[in-house]
Design an enzyme around this catalytic site. Structure first.
Site, PDB file in Angstrom:
ATOM      1  N   ARG A  87      26.549  13.597  10.020  1.00  0.00           N
ATOM      2  CA  ARG A  87      27.820  13.158  10.193  1.00  0.00           C
ATOM      3  C   ARG A  87      28.547  14.181  11.002  1.00  0.00           C
ATOM      4  NH1 ARG A  87      25.042   9.555  10.084  1.00  0.00           N
ATOM      5  NH2 ARG A  87      25.010   8.191   9.183  1.00  0.00           N
ATOM      6  N   SER A 135      30.160   1.055   9.162  1.00  0.00           N
ATOM      7  CA  SER A 135      30.745   1.926   7.616  1.00  0.00           C
ATOM      8  C   SER A 135      31.918   2.656   7.812  1.00  0.00           C
ATOM      9  CB  SER A 135      29.261   2.580   7.514  1.00  0.00           C
ATOM     10  OG  SER A 135      28.277   2.097   7.360  1.00  0.00           O
ATOM     11  N   GLU A 140      34.435   8.094   6.857  1.00  0.00           N
ATOM     12  CA  GLU A 140      32.969   8.366   8.130  1.00  0.00           C
ATOM     13  C   GLU A 140      33.524   8.192   9.864  1.00  0.00           C
ATOM     14  OE1 GLU A 140      29.365   7.136   7.940  1.00  0.00           O
ATOM     15  OE2 GLU A 140      28.701   6.343   9.928  1.00  0.00           O
TER      16      GLU A 140
HETATM   17  C1  LIG Z   1      28.672  -3.013  14.553  1.00  0.00           C
HETATM   18  C2  LIG Z   1      28.669  -1.144  13.766  1.00  0.00           C
HETATM   19  C3  LIG Z   1      27.479  -0.512  13.538  1.00  0.00           C
HETATM   20  C4  LIG Z   1      27.381   0.701  13.678  1.00  0.00           C
HETATM   21  N1  LIG Z   1      25.780   1.401  12.631  1.00  0.00           N
HETATM   22  C5  LIG Z   1      25.927   2.942  12.538  1.00  0.00           C
HETATM   23  C6  LIG Z   1      24.974   3.433  12.291  1.00  0.00           C
HETATM   24  O1  LIG Z   1      23.819   2.727  11.771  1.00  0.00           O
HETATM   25  N2  LIG Z   1      25.140   4.471  13.110  1.00  0.00           N
HETATM   26  C7  LIG Z   1      25.529   5.460  13.036  1.00  0.00           C
HETATM   27  O2  LIG Z   1      25.047   6.677  12.754  1.00  0.00           O
HETATM   28  N3  LIG Z   1      26.446   4.691  13.215  1.00  0.00           N
HETATM   29  C8  LIG Z   1      26.623   3.590  13.388  1.00  0.00           C
HETATM   30  N4  LIG Z   1      27.872   3.148  13.967  1.00  0.00           N
HETATM   31  C9  LIG Z   1      29.494   4.232  14.233  1.00  0.00           C
HETATM   32  C10 LIG Z   1      29.212   4.614  15.540  1.00  0.00           C
HETATM   33  O3  LIG Z   1      28.443   2.771  16.417  1.00  0.00           O
HETATM   34  C11 LIG Z   1      28.553   5.871  15.985  1.00  0.00           C
HETATM   35  O4  LIG Z   1      29.213   6.676  15.194  1.00  0.00           O
HETATM   36  C12 LIG Z   1      28.418   6.534  17.157  1.00  0.00           C
HETATM   37  O5  LIG Z   1      28.224   7.304  17.050  1.00  0.00           O
HETATM   38  C13 LIG Z   1      29.977   6.384  17.586  1.00  0.00           C
HETATM   39  O6  LIG Z   1      30.078   6.344  19.217  1.00  0.00           O
HETATM   40  P1  LIG Z   1      30.952   5.997  20.476  1.00  0.00           P
HETATM   41  O7  LIG Z   1      30.527   6.598  21.279  1.00  0.00           O
HETATM   42  O8  LIG Z   1      31.129   4.622  19.764  1.00  0.00           O
HETATM   43  O9  LIG Z   1      32.048   7.240  20.416  1.00  0.00           O
HETATM   44  P2  LIG Z   1      33.434   7.198  19.456  1.00  0.00           P
HETATM   45  O10 LIG Z   1      33.950   6.130  18.559  1.00  0.00           O
HETATM   46  O11 LIG Z   1      34.364   7.011  20.898  1.00  0.00           O
HETATM   47  O12 LIG Z   1      34.476   8.737  19.598  1.00  0.00           O
HETATM   48  C14 LIG Z   1      33.439   9.066  17.961  1.00  0.00           C
HETATM   49  C15 LIG Z   1      34.029  10.111  17.425  1.00  0.00           C
HETATM   50  O13 LIG Z   1      33.190  10.836  18.503  1.00  0.00           O
HETATM   51  C16 LIG Z   1      34.151  12.232  19.890  1.00  0.00           C
HETATM   52  N5  LIG Z   1      32.939  11.615  20.717  1.00  0.00           N
HETATM   53  C17 LIG Z   1      32.959  10.376  21.239  1.00  0.00           C
HETATM   54  N6  LIG Z   1      31.929  10.753  22.723  1.00  0.00           N
HETATM   55  C18 LIG Z   1      32.041  12.754  22.444  1.00  0.00           C
HETATM   56  C19 LIG Z   1      31.736  13.389  24.203  1.00  0.00           C
HETATM   57  N7  LIG Z   1      31.203  12.608  25.152  1.00  0.00           N
HETATM   58  N8  LIG Z   1      31.680  14.480  23.981  1.00  0.00           N
HETATM   59  C20 LIG Z   1      32.165  14.961  22.313  1.00  0.00           C
HETATM   60  N9  LIG Z   1      33.501  13.735  21.293  1.00  0.00           N
HETATM   61  C21 LIG Z   1      32.598  12.989  21.898  1.00  0.00           C
HETATM   62  C22 LIG Z   1      35.182  11.243  20.213  1.00  0.00           C
HETATM   63  O14 LIG Z   1      36.405  12.336  20.443  1.00  0.00           O
HETATM   64  C23 LIG Z   1      35.111  10.799  18.673  1.00  0.00           C
HETATM   65  O15 LIG Z   1      35.832  11.921  18.219  1.00  0.00           O
HETATM   66  C24 LIG Z   1      28.657   1.533  13.910  1.00  0.00           C
HETATM   67  C25 LIG Z   1      29.608   1.313  14.715  1.00  0.00           C
HETATM   68  C26 LIG Z   1      29.319  -0.789  14.289  1.00  0.00           C
HETATM   69  C27 LIG Z   1      31.016  -0.931  14.924  1.00  0.00           C
END
Ligand SMILES: Cc1cc2nc3c(=O)[nH]c(=O)nc-3n(C[C@H](O)[C@H](O)[C@H](O)COP(=O)(O)OP(=O)(O)OC[C@H]3O[C@@H](n4cnc5c(N)ncnc54)[C@H](O)[C@@H]3O)c2cc1C
Length: 297
Positions: free
Chosen positions: A170, A220, A290
């Site tokens: 992560r 998670s 996380e």
């Molecule tokens: C139902 C559900 C299931 C999930 N399953 C998983 C799974 O199986 N595995 C897993 O790893 N995660 C999982 N996640 C968590 C999540 O989807 C991941 O961590 C995903 O990678 C986050 O992406 P996001 O665009 O939503 O990031 P955001 O939530 O928008 O941001 C997360 C972080 O990333 C930063 N960020 C976002 N975009 C950028 C960018 N372009 N440049 C720099 N920084 C950036 C933000 O500033 C923030 O600190 C799950 C979430 C949910 C709701």
């Protein structure tokens, strides 16, 4: 205070916009300014502006891995979901930061490229996935990303190869250099469409059977502590169903906290705190979040 809507009339910008309208948990106070750039040039203009005006900057993708506190976010928040082109060149898929990871896996599948199946149900954006090194079912973003274009805080744009992204559990180097991921290149292998589809369907069924996908959540909440599983510790501590306000430790998956009834970020934080205290008291294990917790109280 400068009015960003006047400064950038060509960019969609909102003032005092509630972030609960965008986060997967349906919680979070207002962003002072919320911008939806549609090109790399627009992202760069905004980054140059905040640097020159010493304004705080927050970047969001799909907001599926964060809790925005109820006080909202200072300065400018950028949501990148309109930067969402996905292109394919030979065995490489190049996706802009705001493209959804799920859409990217579908494009790979439809070009019979294998390697991204593990991400079929991860609801984040490509930028968030690189930032977090998102992973599931034994796969991790770090195994398939061979290049990412990053806009650094000083305004320069730099390519990072897999090593330069310094992936860990992560973690990626973007968390340390405070850059903005603009796009990522996934290097995949030729495969069979039907086999790729079957694997993705299977993983999505397994996910739907285990996770409370019908309720708002942020996935998670806790990292896997060394030698343990966060969900099992929470289950064994008898915490499933624990509720504060509208936030509840999921009865379906102990690692998730779901929003069952207009829960606020404060409700989420209270549940997180209670889970951490209880697991520490019962098992002596520290649970680290996380999910990213950002914004003002
Ligand atoms: C139902 C559900 C299931 C999930 N399953 C998983 C799974 O199986 N595995 C897993 O790893 N995660 C999982 N996640 C968590 C999540 O989807 C991941 O961590 C995903 O990678 C986050 O992406 P996001 O665009 O939503 O990031 P955001 O939530 O928008 O941001 C997360 C972080 O990333 C930063 N960020 C976002 N975009 C950028 C960018 N372009 N440049 C720099 N920084 C950036 C933000 O500033 C923030 O600190 C799950 C979430 C949910 C709701």
């Amino acid at each position: 205070m400068a009015n960003l809507m006047n400064e950038f009339p060509e960019i969609d910008i909102k003032q005092d916009e509630p972030l609960m309208n965008y986060t997967y948990t349906h919680t979070g106070g207002p962003a002072d300014w919320l911008a939806f750039p549609e090109s790399v040039d627009q992202v760069k203009q905004l980054v140059d502006y905040v640097r020159e005006h010493e304004m705080p900057l927050t970047v969001l993708g799909n907001a599926s891995n964060l809790i925005v506190r109820d006080g909202g976010i200072d300065g400018l928040t950028i949501i990148l979901t309109r930067l969402n082109k996905i292109t394919v060149k030979d065995n490489q898929v190049i996706a802009q930061a705001g493209a959804s990871y799920i859409d990217t896996t579908i494009v790979a599948r439809d070009h019979s490229l294998t390697g991204l199946e593990f991400a079929a149900g991860i609801p984040g954006s490509i930028g968030g996935a690189v930032f977090m090194n998102a992973g599931a079912y034994g796969g991790e973003t770090q195994f398939v990303v061979t290049d990412a274009t990053v806009l650094l805080p000083d305004g320069t744009i730099k390519h990072f190869d897999n090593q330069g992204l310094d992936f860990g559990y992560r973690h990626s180097s973007v968390q340390d250099n405070h850059g903005i991921v603009l796009d990522a290149t996934f290097t995949l292998k030729p495969g069979k469409h039907d086999e790729i589809k079957a694997k993705m369907d299977d993983l999505n069924e397994r996910r739907a059977a285990k996770q409370p996908l019908d309720l708002p959540s942020c996935g998670s909440v806790f990292k896997r502590p060394k030698g343990y599983f966060a969900g099992k510790l929470i289950h064994d501590a008898g915490l499933q169903g624990y509720t504060h306000g509208g936030a509840q430790v999921s009865t379906k998956h102990a690692g998730f906290i779901v929003n069952i009834d207009h829960g606020t970020a404060n409700d989420y934080l209270a549940v997180i705190h209670h889970v951490q205290e209880t697991v520490k008291a019962k098992f002596g294990v520290d649970l680290e979040t996380e999910v990213r917790i950002i914004g003002r109280d």
